[in-house]
Design a protein around this motif. Structure first.
Motif, mmCIF file in Angstrom:
data_model
loop_
_atom_site.group_PDB
_atom_site.id
_atom_site.type_symbol
_atom_site.label_atom_id
_atom_site.label_comp_id
_atom_site.label_asym_id
_atom_site.label_seq_id
_atom_site.Cartn_x
_atom_site.Cartn_y
_atom_site.Cartn_z
ATOM 1 N N LEU A 105 98.175 -32.143 -110.716
ATOM 2 C CA LEU A 105 97.893 -30.721 -110.677
ATOM 3 C C LEU A 105 96.563 -30.501 -109.972
ATOM 4 O O LEU A 105 95.569 -31.169 -110.283
ATOM 5 N N TYR A 106 96.559 -29.583 -109.012
ATOM 6 C CA TYR A 106 95.347 -29.186 -108.298
ATOM 7 C C TYR A 106 95.203 -27.681 -108.442
ATOM 8 O O TYR A 106 95.990 -26.924 -107.873
ATOM 9 N N ARG A 107 94.209 -27.256 -109.246
ATOM 10 C CA ARG A 107 93.975 -25.832 -109.467
ATOM 11 C C ARG A 107 92.487 -25.537 -109.312
ATOM 12 O O ARG A 107 91.658 -26.423 -109.474
ATOM 13 N N PRO A 108 92.158 -24.268 -109.048
ATOM 14 C CA PRO A 108 90.740 -23.913 -108.997
ATOM 15 C C PRO A 108 90.059 -24.260 -110.313
ATOM 16 O O PRO A 108 90.678 -24.190 -111.376
ATOM 17 N N GLU A 109 88.792 -24.627 -110.238
ATOM 18 C CA GLU A 109 88.053 -25.003 -111.445
ATOM 19 C C GLU A 109 87.795 -23.808 -112.350
ATOM 20 O O GLU A 109 87.753 -23.951 -113.566
ATOM 21 N N ASN A 110 87.650 -22.641 -111.779
ATOM 22 C CA ASN A 110 87.380 -21.422 -112.527
ATOM 23 C C ASN A 110 88.677 -20.939 -113.177
ATOM 24 O O ASN A 110 89.657 -20.647 -112.494
ATOM 25 N N ALA A 111 88.686 -20.830 -114.497
ATOM 26 C CA ALA A 111 89.895 -20.436 -115.231
ATOM 27 C C ALA A 111 90.396 -19.059 -114.811
ATOM 28 O O ALA A 111 91.606 -18.828 -114.740
ATOM 29 N N GLU A 112 89.487 -18.141 -114.529
ATOM 30 C CA GLU A 112 89.898 -16.802 -114.104
ATOM 31 C C GLU A 112 90.565 -16.838 -112.726
ATOM 32 O O GLU A 112 91.544 -16.149 -112.476
ATOM 33 N N ALA A 113 90.041 -17.674 -111.837
ATOM 34 C CA ALA A 113 90.609 -17.787 -110.491
ATOM 35 C C ALA A 113 92.016 -18.393 -110.523
ATOM 36 O O ALA A 113 92.815 -18.145 -109.629
ATOM 37 N N GLY A 137 88.927 -27.616 -102.051
ATOM 38 C CA GLY A 137 87.997 -27.260 -103.108
ATOM 39 C C GLY A 137 88.543 -27.420 -104.515
ATOM 40 O O GLY A 137 87.829 -27.188 -105.485
ATOM 41 N N MET A 138 89.808 -27.806 -104.636
ATOM 42 C CA MET A 138 90.419 -27.967 -105.959
ATOM 43 C C MET A 138 90.421 -29.444 -106.348
ATOM 44 O O MET A 138 90.874 -30.291 -105.583
ATOM 45 N N PRO A 139 89.932 -29.753 -107.546
ATOM 46 C CA PRO A 139 89.918 -31.144 -107.983
ATOM 47 C C PRO A 139 91.299 -31.580 -108.479
ATOM 48 O O PRO A 139 92.119 -30.763 -108.877
ATOM 49 N N LEU A 140 91.513 -32.879 -108.441
ATOM 50 C CA LEU A 140 92.681 -33.465 -109.084
ATOM 51 C C LEU A 140 92.473 -33.264 -110.576
ATOM 52 O O LEU A 140 91.571 -33.849 -111.181
ATOM 53 N N GLU A 141 93.262 -32.372 -111.165
ATOM 54 C CA GLU A 141 93.046 -32.008 -112.566
ATOM 55 C C GLU A 141 93.574 -33.074 -113.521
ATOM 56 O O GLU A 141 92.924 -33.438 -114.480
ATOM 57 N N PHE A 142 94.772 -33.540 -113.280
ATOM 58 C CA PHE A 142 95.317 -34.628 -114.078
ATOM 59 C C PHE A 142 96.513 -35.216 -113.352
ATOM 60 O O PHE A 142 97.078 -34.616 -112.453
ATOM 61 N N THR A 143 96.877 -36.416 -113.755
ATOM 62 C CA THR A 143 98.060 -37.070 -113.206
ATOM 63 C C THR A 143 98.890 -37.573 -114.377
ATOM 64 O O THR A 143 98.364 -38.205 -115.285
ATOM 65 N N ALA A 144 100.170 -37.272 -114.350
ATOM 66 C CA ALA A 144 101.100 -37.752 -115.370
ATOM 67 C C ALA A 144 102.099 -38.687 -114.702
ATOM 68 O O ALA A 144 102.344 -38.588 -113.498
#
Length: 161
Positions: A57-65, A41-48
């Motif tokens: 980075l793969y993190r929950p989309e919700n900033a609070e989560a 359920g976590m999107p590929l947030e960015f690739t460096a």
């Protein structure tokens, strides 16, 4: 949980005949192409691109989560060690030591270390090194389950000449 984890890891390792596993080194692929778009359920947030490999980075989309939920940093690099990665046995011989456990994911041995920065899982397969660093994990099954999902998505794409 901490005392039973080494036992579980040993059982996972013994359950698969690792000597028969091979992945002949082929030229490394375009590493970002190995990354899944979404895991757990976590999107590929960015690739460096930190000098030849790639870090994602793969993190929950919700900033609070993001504050308390499990998430991961995935790093892909070329495996430049000529002695490791073509056979499961070579990987097993590389990752020996009191601070490293071996488990099997996607039918390949994976090194596990519990670090201050998170739970680290490393695979050397063919010409690719995959590192999954699980953040906010439990040092046990939840961390291993998330790491397994990344290896299930990435390792089948690694070229084995």
């Amino acid at each position: 949980m901490r005392h039973s984890l080494p036992t579980l890891l040993l059982l996972a390792c013994v359950a698969v005949p690792v000597q028969a596993q091979t992945c002949k080194k082929a030229p490394p692929p375009f590493l970002p192409a190995l990354l899944p778009e979404r895991v757990a359920g976590m999107p590929l947030e960015f690739t460096a691109d930190p000098g030849g490999g790639c870090m994602s980075l793969y993190r929950p989309e919700n900033a609070e989560a993001r504050l308390n939920s499990i998430w991961a940093v995935v790093t892909l690099d070329a495996n430049t060690d000529d002695t490791v990665g073509e056979t499961a046995a070579s990987v097993l011989s590389k990752f020996t030591g009191p601070d490293v456990s071996i488990l099997t994911m996607s039918d390949w041995p994976i090194a596990f270390r519990q670090l201050v920065k998170g739970d680290e899982y490393v695979a050397l397969m063919g010409s690719v090194k995959v590192t999954v660093l699980v953040k906010n994990g439990d040092h046990g099954q939840a961390s291993a389950d998330l790491a397994a999902r990344f290896f299930e998505a990435i390792l089948p794409k690694v070229p084995c000449g």
